[in-house]
Design a protein around this motif. Structure first.
Motif, PDB file in Angstrom:
ATOM      1  N   LEU A 209       0.543  -1.253   0.207  1.00  0.00           N
ATOM      2  CA  LEU A 209      -0.093  -0.054  -0.357  1.00  0.00           C
ATOM      3  C   LEU A 209       0.783   1.469   0.180  1.00  0.00           C
ATOM      4  N   LEU A 210       1.587   1.544   0.706  1.00  0.00           N
ATOM      5  CA  LEU A 210       2.427   2.211   0.910  1.00  0.00           C
ATOM      6  C   LEU A 210       3.594   2.510   0.103  1.00  0.00           C
ATOM      7  N   PHE A 211       3.897   1.513  -0.393  1.00  0.00           N
ATOM      8  CA  PHE A 211       4.821   1.594  -2.493  1.00  0.00           C
ATOM      9  C   PHE A 211       3.968   1.814  -3.304  1.00  0.00           C
ATOM     10  N   TYR A 212       2.653   0.898  -3.447  1.00  0.00           N
ATOM     11  CA  TYR A 212       2.179   1.859  -4.385  1.00  0.00           C
ATOM     12  C   TYR A 212       1.163   3.715  -4.750  1.00  0.00           C
ATOM     13  N   LEU A 213       1.359   4.113  -2.805  1.00  0.00           N
ATOM     14  CA  LEU A 213       0.970   5.105  -3.060  1.00  0.00           C
ATOM     15  C   LEU A 213       2.067   6.116  -3.294  1.00  0.00           C
ATOM     16  N   LEU A 214       3.514   5.941  -2.686  1.00  0.00           N
ATOM     17  CA  LEU A 214       4.378   6.754  -3.636  1.00  0.00           C
ATOM     18  C   LEU A 214       4.876   6.961  -4.554  1.00  0.00           C
ATOM     19  N   ALA A 215       4.512   5.016  -5.296  1.00  0.00           N
ATOM     20  CA  ALA A 215       5.278   5.472  -7.156  1.00  0.00           C
ATOM     21  C   ALA A 215       3.842   6.152  -7.221  1.00  0.00           C
ATOM     22  N   CYS A 216       2.083   6.417  -7.220  1.00  0.00           N
ATOM     23  CA  CYS A 216       1.220   7.140  -7.944  1.00  0.00           C
ATOM     24  C   CYS A 216       1.995   8.486  -7.229  1.00  0.00           C
ATOM     25  N   ASP A 217       1.959   8.684  -5.681  1.00  0.00           N
ATOM     26  CA  ASP A 217       2.222  10.402  -5.987  1.00  0.00           C
ATOM     27  C   ASP A 217       3.758  10.782  -7.189  1.00  0.00           C
ATOM     28  N   VAL A 218       4.881   9.969  -7.376  1.00  0.00           N
ATOM     29  CA  VAL A 218       6.115  10.073  -7.963  1.00  0.00           C
ATOM     30  C   VAL A 218       5.350  10.513  -9.923  1.00  0.00           C
ATOM     31  N   LEU A 219       4.227   9.675  -9.838  1.00  0.00           N
ATOM     32  CA  LEU A 219       4.424  10.238 -11.208  1.00  0.00           C
ATOM     33  C   LEU A 219       2.732  11.059 -11.461  1.00  0.00           C
ATOM     34  N   ILE A 220       2.197  11.742 -10.347  1.00  0.00           N
ATOM     35  CA  ILE A 220       1.234  12.725 -10.525  1.00  0.00           C
ATOM     36  C   ILE A 220       2.426  14.251 -10.709  1.00  0.00           C
ATOM     37  N   ASN A 221       3.422  14.218  -9.884  1.00  0.00           N
ATOM     38  CA  ASN A 221       4.015  14.875 -10.245  1.00  0.00           C
ATOM     39  C   ASN A 221       5.677  15.035 -10.783  1.00  0.00           C
ATOM     40  N   PHE A 222       5.992  14.183 -11.440  1.00  0.00           N
ATOM     41  CA  PHE A 222       6.941  13.885 -12.275  1.00  0.00           C
ATOM     42  C   PHE A 222       6.695  13.237 -13.334  1.00  0.00           C
ATOM     43  N   LYS A 223       7.515  13.536 -14.668  1.00  0.00           N
ATOM     44  CA  LYS A 223       7.141  13.461 -16.038  1.00  0.00           C
ATOM     45  C   LYS A 223       8.452  12.495 -16.005  1.00  0.00           C
ATOM     46  N   ILE A 224       8.111  11.598 -16.571  1.00  0.00           N
ATOM     47  CA  ILE A 224       9.354  10.147 -17.052  1.00  0.00           C
ATOM     48  C   ILE A 224       9.817  10.536 -18.222  1.00  0.00           C
ATOM     49  N   LYS A 225      11.361  10.817 -17.673  1.00  0.00           N
ATOM     50  CA  LYS A 225      11.858  11.093 -19.768  1.00  0.00           C
ATOM     51  C   LYS A 225      12.857  10.373 -19.290  1.00  0.00           C
ATOM     52  N   LEU A 226      13.723  10.244 -20.819  1.00  0.00           N
ATOM     53  CA  LEU A 226      14.347   9.107 -20.996  1.00  0.00           C
ATOM     54  C   LEU A 226      15.675  10.568 -21.404  1.00  0.00           C
ATOM     55  N   ALA A 227      16.869   9.807 -19.716  1.00  0.00           N
ATOM     56  CA  ALA A 227      18.152  11.022 -20.309  1.00  0.00           C
ATOM     57  C   ALA A 227      19.031  11.362 -21.416  1.00  0.00           C
ATOM     58  N   GLY A 228      18.789  12.754 -21.597  1.00  0.00           N
ATOM     59  CA  GLY A 228      19.978  13.036 -22.817  1.00  0.00           C
ATOM     60  C   GLY A 228      18.678  12.656 -23.811  1.00  0.00           C
ATOM     61  N   SER A 229      17.336  12.508 -24.041  1.00  0.00           N
ATOM     62  CA  SER A 229      16.541  12.325 -24.960  1.00  0.00           C
ATOM     63  C   SER A 229      15.527  13.296 -24.457  1.00  0.00           C
ATOM     64  N   ASN A 230      14.397  13.685 -25.576  1.00  0.00           N
ATOM     65  CA  ASN A 230      12.975  14.929 -25.355  1.00  0.00           C
ATOM     66  C   ASN A 230      12.242  13.565 -25.444  1.00  0.00           C
ATOM     67  N   THR A 231      12.191  12.455 -25.798  1.00  0.00           N
ATOM     68  CA  THR A 231      11.253  11.977 -26.000  1.00  0.00           C
ATOM     69  C   THR A 231      10.357  11.261 -24.131  1.00  0.00           C
ATOM     70  N   GLN A 232       9.599  11.861 -23.582  1.00  0.00           N
ATOM     71  CA  GLN A 232       8.492  11.585 -23.087  1.00  0.00           C
ATOM     72  C   GLN A 232       7.966   9.636 -22.951  1.00  0.00           C
ATOM     73  N   VAL A 233       7.997   9.469 -21.893  1.00  0.00           N
ATOM     74  CA  VAL A 233       8.111   7.410 -21.261  1.00  0.00           C
ATOM     75  C   VAL A 233       6.087   8.453 -20.943  1.00  0.00           C
ATOM     76  N   GLU A 234       5.478   7.196 -22.227  1.00  0.00           N
ATOM     77  CA  GLU A 234       4.437   6.997 -21.258  1.00  0.00           C
ATOM     78  C   GLU A 234       4.023   6.485 -20.353  1.00  0.00           C
ATOM     79  N   ASN A 235       3.121   7.425 -18.991  1.00  0.00           N
ATOM     80  CA  ASN A 235       2.974   6.544 -18.026  1.00  0.00           C
ATOM     81  C   ASN A 235       1.842   7.056 -17.133  1.00  0.00           C
ATOM     82  N   VAL A 236       0.764   5.820 -16.674  1.00  0.00           N
ATOM     83  CA  VAL A 236      -0.423   5.826 -16.570  1.00  0.00           C
ATOM     84  C   VAL A 236      -1.013   7.001 -15.537  1.00  0.00           C
TER      85      VAL A 236
END
Length: 360
Positions: free
Chosen positions: A333-360
């Motif tokens: 429960l704690l892991f998924y809560l923290l993971a969801c909060d990270v995806l809400i507040n941050f975008k996932i990108k590939l280092a050295g690329s402008n391409t954003q990884v689609e996140n749920v």
């Protein structure tokens, strides 16, 4: 290539409140997979874990009994976290509250007075508050990190309790078992529903929820606490007493945790034993964040956490699972809560690329 996190321009407030629900759904799905991997029917196993414990009045009463100490601790922690004071010591404060309450209750075994229960509960609150204020003083006086001090105080509190329950508070008529004598009836919390263990401690927890909401949203001190948490420099420039606010939130948090400990020894247990808490103070940290540090959210999150405790116990009996399944579900429960909060507040990108990884 490596992934990196890029802050979003503005996090969705709606998603922030939906995050705990999403974390709960993901925990259920993962739990079902976990049960299936162990050879159990996932639907039946989840039913045993989450529905069977509250299928009758006694079960619902037990849910409230277990939710009471979690709720009290979590409400106090929410106040400290709002002020960016990271109190991780609710478990130790609960234990010290139970120890102090027990010491007073044992002194009143032969005294019949209506003041016995108030004195015992107040002693518990005083014990928890003193333990928390000590950590606050260390932060204010020596700039000691309260995360480290409160965690260490948890272990000190545990061994103090063990020292006394094996020593001066041990029942001489207890056949050598590490437990105190049973408390007098005048020092026990009254039962609300006959033939259950539900006591008036749940009313204290509900009052704490309402009082905390009122305090944070309607009082100037509550406003100061929120400003301190959002921007300590702004709080200082506004003339708010930073050190006094730290003492205040730790005092309230410790007192509520101490009341939770006193409620355990004067409620469902009725005496001091080494294991007065299965980790309620630690679970309250998850509950505080799961409830978004809001008293109403904490109320519902406390019921969920209490249900996980009950489900773990029933799964141990019905499904022959180890009791550690409780900690497993808490961790997921704690892991998924923290993971969801990270995806809400941050975008996932590939280092050295402008391409954003689609996140749920």
């Amino acid at each position: 290539m490596f992934l990196k996190l890029q802050p979003r321009g503005g996090a969705s407030a709606t998603m922030s409140y939906l995050s705990p629900l999403l974390a709960g759904v993901l925990t259920l799905l993962t739990g079902g997979i976990f049960f299936a991997a162990l050879g159990h029917n996932p639907i039946h196993a989840l039913s045993v874990f989450l529905i069977a414990p509250v299928s009758d009045v006694y079960g619902i009463a037990e849910l409230c009994v277990k939710a009471t100490p979690i709720m009290l601790c979590a409400i106090g922690l929410a106040l400290t976290f709002k002020a960016q004071v990271w109190n991780i010591g609710a478990e130790g404060q609960l234990l010290m509250g139970g120890l102090a309450a027990s010491a007073v209750a044992l002194q009143l075994l032969d005294v019949e007075t209506a003041l016995a229960l108030p004195l015992v509960l107040f002693s518990g609150m005083l014990g928890g508050a003193a333990w928390a204020v000590l950590a606050a003083w260390l932060r204010n006086r020596f700039n000691a990190n309260e995360i480290l001090t409160t965690i260490m105080f948890n272990y000190i509190a545990l061994y103090l309790l063990l020292y006394f329950v094996h020593g001066s508070l041990k029942d001489p008529q207890g056949y050598g078992f590490p437990q105190s004598a049973l408390f007098a009836d005048s020092a026990l919390l009254p039962i609300l529903i006959e033939d259950t263990r539900l006591h008036i401690g749940i009313l204290f927890a509900l009052f704490a929820v309402v009082a905390a909401w009122t305090f944070l949203s309607r009082s100037f001190l509550g406003f100061q606490i929120k400003v301190l948490g959002l921007d300590s420099n702004a709080a200082k420039l506004s003339g708010f007493k930073h050190k006094r606010l730290v003492i205040l939130v730790m005092l309230i948090s410790g007192a509520l945790a101490g009341l939770a400990g006193a409620g355990e020894v004067t409620g469902p247990i009725g005496q001091l034993i080494p294991s007065i808490s299965p980790g309620y103070g630690y679970a309250a940290i998850i509950v505080a964040f799961l409830g978004r540090l809001h008293p109403v959210g904490i109320f519902f999150a406390s019921l969920l956490m209490a249900l996980i405790y009950m489900g773990g116990e029933l799964a141990q009996i019905e499904l022959k699972m180890p009791l550690a399944v409780t900690s497993l579900f808490q961790g997921m429960l704690l892991f998924y809560l923290l993971a969801c909060d990270v995806l809400i507040n941050f975008k996932i990108k590939l280092a050295g690329s402008n391409t954003q990884v689609e996140n749920v």
